[in-house]
Design a protein around this motif. Sequence first.
Motif, PDB file in Angstrom:
ATOM      1  N   TRP A  37       0.514  -1.112   0.132  1.00  0.00           N
ATOM      2  CA  TRP A  37      -0.235  -0.121   0.333  1.00  0.00           C
ATOM      3  C   TRP A  37       0.859   1.142   0.258  1.00  0.00           C
ATOM      4  O   TRP A  37       0.343   2.412  -0.243  1.00  0.00           O
ATOM      5  CB  TRP A  37      -1.193  -0.089   0.409  1.00  0.00           C
ATOM      6  CG  TRP A  37      -2.164  -0.669   1.136  1.00  0.00           C
ATOM      7  CD1 TRP A  37      -2.303  -1.531   1.436  1.00  0.00           C
ATOM      8  CD2 TRP A  37      -3.104  -0.770   0.096  1.00  0.00           C
ATOM      9  NE1 TRP A  37      -3.523  -2.858   1.457  1.00  0.00           N
ATOM     10  CE2 TRP A  37      -3.851  -1.936   0.413  1.00  0.00           C
ATOM     11  CE3 TRP A  37      -3.058  -0.422  -1.040  1.00  0.00           C
ATOM     12  CZ2 TRP A  37      -4.996  -1.550  -0.264  1.00  0.00           C
ATOM     13  CZ3 TRP A  37      -4.386  -0.323  -1.282  1.00  0.00           C
ATOM     14  CH2 TRP A  37      -5.618  -0.980  -1.509  1.00  0.00           C
ATOM     15  N   LEU A  38       1.900   0.676   0.710  1.00  0.00           N
ATOM     16  CA  LEU A  38       2.499   2.277   0.797  1.00  0.00           C
ATOM     17  C   LEU A  38       3.483   2.572  -0.816  1.00  0.00           C
ATOM     18  O   LEU A  38       3.294   3.370  -1.114  1.00  0.00           O
ATOM     19  CB  LEU A  38       3.843   2.318   2.563  1.00  0.00           C
ATOM     20  CG  LEU A  38       2.998   2.323   3.536  1.00  0.00           C
ATOM     21  CD1 LEU A  38       4.709   1.886   4.050  1.00  0.00           C
ATOM     22  CD2 LEU A  38       2.618   3.175   3.378  1.00  0.00           C
ATOM     23  N   LEU A  39       4.267   1.457  -1.425  1.00  0.00           N
ATOM     24  CA  LEU A  39       4.127   1.976  -2.732  1.00  0.00           C
ATOM     25  C   LEU A  39       3.356   2.130  -3.719  1.00  0.00           C
ATOM     26  O   LEU A  39       3.429   3.211  -4.662  1.00  0.00           O
ATOM     27  CB  LEU A  39       5.254   0.028  -2.653  1.00  0.00           C
ATOM     28  CG  LEU A  39       5.317   0.274  -4.338  1.00  0.00           C
ATOM     29  CD1 LEU A  39       7.070   1.096  -4.549  1.00  0.00           C
ATOM     30  CD2 LEU A  39       5.841  -1.471  -4.834  1.00  0.00           C
ATOM     31  N   ALA A  40       2.329   1.484  -3.469  1.00  0.00           N
ATOM     32  CA  ALA A  40       1.697   2.401  -3.881  1.00  0.00           C
ATOM     33  C   ALA A  40       0.396   3.823  -3.878  1.00  0.00           C
ATOM     34  O   ALA A  40       0.604   4.380  -4.838  1.00  0.00           O
ATOM     35  CB  ALA A  40       0.602   1.536  -3.898  1.00  0.00           C
ATOM     36  N   GLY A  41       0.593   4.150  -2.662  1.00  0.00           N
ATOM     37  CA  GLY A  41       0.596   5.574  -2.099  1.00  0.00           C
ATOM     38  C   GLY A  41       2.118   6.261  -3.218  1.00  0.00           C
ATOM     39  O   GLY A  41       1.555   7.711  -3.468  1.00  0.00           O
ATOM     40  N   ALA A  42       3.254   6.451  -2.319  1.00  0.00           N
ATOM     41  CA  ALA A  42       4.251   6.592  -2.965  1.00  0.00           C
ATOM     42  C   ALA A  42       4.029   6.673  -4.975  1.00  0.00           C
ATOM     43  O   ALA A  42       4.271   7.839  -5.878  1.00  0.00           O
ATOM     44  CB  ALA A  42       5.513   6.368  -2.676  1.00  0.00           C
ATOM     45  N   TRP A  43       3.774   5.452  -5.673  1.00  0.00           N
ATOM     46  CA  TRP A  43       3.304   5.764  -7.351  1.00  0.00           C
ATOM     47  C   TRP A  43       2.205   6.377  -7.476  1.00  0.00           C
ATOM     48  O   TRP A  43       2.396   7.983  -8.474  1.00  0.00           O
ATOM     49  CB  TRP A  43       3.099   4.430  -7.446  1.00  0.00           C
ATOM     50  CG  TRP A  43       2.524   4.906  -8.811  1.00  0.00           C
ATOM     51  CD1 TRP A  43       4.119   4.372 -10.206  1.00  0.00           C
ATOM     52  CD2 TRP A  43       1.798   4.875 -10.060  1.00  0.00           C
ATOM     53  NE1 TRP A  43       2.791   3.930 -11.340  1.00  0.00           N
ATOM     54  CE2 TRP A  43       1.274   4.292 -10.893  1.00  0.00           C
ATOM     55  CE3 TRP A  43       0.039   4.777  -9.262  1.00  0.00           C
ATOM     56  CZ2 TRP A  43       0.241   4.671 -11.861  1.00  0.00           C
ATOM     57  CZ3 TRP A  43      -1.115   4.587  -9.290  1.00  0.00           C
ATOM     58  CH2 TRP A  43      -1.057   4.750 -11.435  1.00  0.00           C
ATOM     59  N   LEU A  44       1.270   6.341  -6.321  1.00  0.00           N
ATOM     60  CA  LEU A  44       0.201   7.879  -7.354  1.00  0.00           C
ATOM     61  C   LEU A  44       0.701   9.178  -6.809  1.00  0.00           C
ATOM     62  O   LEU A  44       0.068  10.405  -7.490  1.00  0.00           O
ATOM     63  CB  LEU A  44      -0.802   7.481  -6.129  1.00  0.00           C
ATOM     64  CG  LEU A  44      -1.914   8.361  -5.765  1.00  0.00           C
ATOM     65  CD1 LEU A  44      -2.993   7.630  -7.720  1.00  0.00           C
ATOM     66  CD2 LEU A  44      -2.932   7.942  -4.706  1.00  0.00           C
ATOM     67  N   ALA A  45       1.250   9.445  -6.017  1.00  0.00           N
ATOM     68  CA  ALA A  45       1.478  10.855  -5.597  1.00  0.00           C
ATOM     69  C   ALA A  45       2.837  11.750  -6.513  1.00  0.00           C
ATOM     70  O   ALA A  45       2.838  12.455  -6.921  1.00  0.00           O
ATOM     71  CB  ALA A  45       2.905  10.816  -4.738  1.00  0.00           C
ATOM     72  N   GLY A  46       3.363   9.996  -6.671  1.00  0.00           N
ATOM     73  CA  GLY A  46       4.431  10.824  -8.594  1.00  0.00           C
ATOM     74  C   GLY A  46       3.674  10.726  -9.676  1.00  0.00           C
ATOM     75  O   GLY A  46       3.611  12.007 -10.514  1.00  0.00           O
ATOM     76  N   ASN A  47       2.379  10.101  -9.743  1.00  0.00           N
ATOM     77  CA  ASN A  47       1.526   9.487 -11.231  1.00  0.00           C
ATOM     78  C   ASN A  47       0.984  11.979 -10.960  1.00  0.00           C
ATOM     79  O   ASN A  47       1.162  12.139 -12.042  1.00  0.00           O
ATOM     80  CB  ASN A  47       0.684   8.677 -11.241  1.00  0.00           C
ATOM     81  CG  ASN A  47      -0.059   9.210 -12.213  1.00  0.00           C
ATOM     82  OD1 ASN A  47      -0.934   9.198 -12.518  1.00  0.00           O
ATOM     83  ND2 ASN A  47       0.952   8.211 -13.519  1.00  0.00           N
ATOM     84  N   LEU A  48       0.237  11.213  -9.593  1.00  0.00           N
ATOM     85  CA  LEU A  48      -0.486  12.952  -9.895  1.00  0.00           C
ATOM     86  C   LEU A  48       0.198  14.128  -9.978  1.00  0.00           C
ATOM     87  O   LEU A  48       0.183  15.138 -10.710  1.00  0.00           O
ATOM     88  CB  LEU A  48      -1.341  13.228  -8.861  1.00  0.00           C
ATOM     89  CG  LEU A  48      -2.605  11.793  -8.647  1.00  0.00           C
ATOM     90  CD1 LEU A  48      -2.975  11.875  -6.287  1.00  0.00           C
ATOM     91  CD2 LEU A  48      -3.752  12.048  -9.623  1.00  0.00           C
ATOM     92  N   SER A  49       1.607  14.211  -9.323  1.00  0.00           N
ATOM     93  CA  SER A  49       2.356  15.657  -9.229  1.00  0.00           C
ATOM     94  C   SER A  49       2.435  15.559 -10.855  1.00  0.00           C
ATOM     95  O   SER A  49       3.008  16.652 -11.126  1.00  0.00           O
ATOM     96  CB  SER A  49       3.494  15.071  -8.139  1.00  0.00           C
ATOM     97  OG  SER A  49       3.244  14.935  -7.032  1.00  0.00           O
ATOM     98  N   ALA A  50       3.565  14.113 -11.962  1.00  0.00           N
ATOM     99  CA  ALA A  50       3.148  15.041 -13.070  1.00  0.00           C
ATOM    100  C   ALA A  50       2.769  15.514 -14.262  1.00  0.00           C
ATOM    101  O   ALA A  50       2.838  16.074 -14.564  1.00  0.00           O
ATOM    102  CB  ALA A  50       3.856  13.737 -13.620  1.00  0.00           C
ATOM    103  N   GLY A  51       1.301  14.812 -13.249  1.00  0.00           N
ATOM    104  CA  GLY A  51       0.072  15.830 -14.293  1.00  0.00           C
ATOM    105  C   GLY A  51      -0.124  16.800 -13.998  1.00  0.00           C
ATOM    106  O   GLY A  51      -0.271  18.049 -14.047  1.00  0.00           O
TER     107      GLY A  51
END
Length: 410
Positions: free
Chosen positions: A301-315
């Motif tokens: 879940w923490l890995l998924a949260g970090a990926w989500l943060a990066g993905n949303l920040s990029a866009g």
Amino acid sequence: MAHALTFCQWVLLAGCAAASLYAMLAAVAMPFFSTRAAGAARQSAHSFADVGVSVLKPLCGAEPRLYENLRTFCDQRHGRFQLVLGVSTPDDAAIPVVRRLQAAYPWHDIELAVDTRVHGSNLKVSNLINMAERARHEVIVIADSDIAVDPDYLDTVAAPLADRTIGIVTCLYVAKGVGGFWPRIGALFINEWFAPSVRVAHAAGSRRFGFGATLALRRTTLARIGGFDALKNCLADDYWLAEHVRALGLRTVLSRVIVATDVIEPDFSALWQRETRWLRTIRSLNPLGFAFLFVTFTSPWLLAGAWLAGNLSAGAPDDLHRWTAYASAASAAAGCAARVLLHARAARHRRTFWVDLPLVPLRDTLLALQWFASAFGSHVVWRGARVPVSSAGAGAERAAMDAMEISDGG
């Protein structure tokens, strides 16, 4: 124009936040024993010191470190105790180990029970039924064969039973891997998932547990629930023994004692089989609780949260996405810190902290896969035998009702 988050993004955000919160609670709950409770146990121990204790240890085979573990039960400070060590076949490899123990401690009351009678589908309980005939003392302590204890163990676990409102005392345990990589992974299952989850539940007020590492109760209480016969067809016999006692209106106490256990599964297959058995048993006893276990597998879940943060920040096309990215990143960071703290408290030694730290993501991910696999299947494998999972649930409910009829004279 603001763009709404997708369903998957909401799920990842909620899962990361829930897993982070759980990791924080688990890290804080680890040292939950209060000094007041420990003091009360010491005071009760003095008044209960003269009560005899019969320790029942069902054995099956010569496990690694069996002799060393059994020796710790011979080095007790308690004034009057008996060890009953039981096997179900005359050629069991544990018998020479018991004979060696009897020779090393001739001044102790150590009895070997060899009895081939089978009383139900649970062979461990059959063994206990045969052994119980030889128990002579007022307090009965059941302890698994792979448990090691400190010299004040019997004094401490027997002490709460001086209070007549307390029906059963049980202990948590710390695990040590014996023999390689997969036992180390198995020890993390107990130390960093099972024990913290029990402590969180205990801190929240739950007392619905009982662990085979130690179950201590009065002989009269055991008789009131119908003896071990009430458990002869139950898979989760330790849990149901405690549940039967609670049905009498008596309380369960989680002792301040933490015993030690060995994890000896030599390979991935054996470890997977053991841990999925535990999880399927949890599913049968508490389906709703099993369903919500997903929040306890923190690393994915923490890995998924970090990926989500990066993905949303990029866009980041709008404020909603930016703030969601910040929230996801903060949740993942807090969860990582809490997970490392939980690992530190469970490790107990600096060397094991650093050696096992890289294994934490693997352990959490493997646990998530086992949880998913355990949601399916109707059997578990225990001591080489296939046992239906239903015997941990519905069959035990029937046994509980039968036990109540016995205790009420029905």
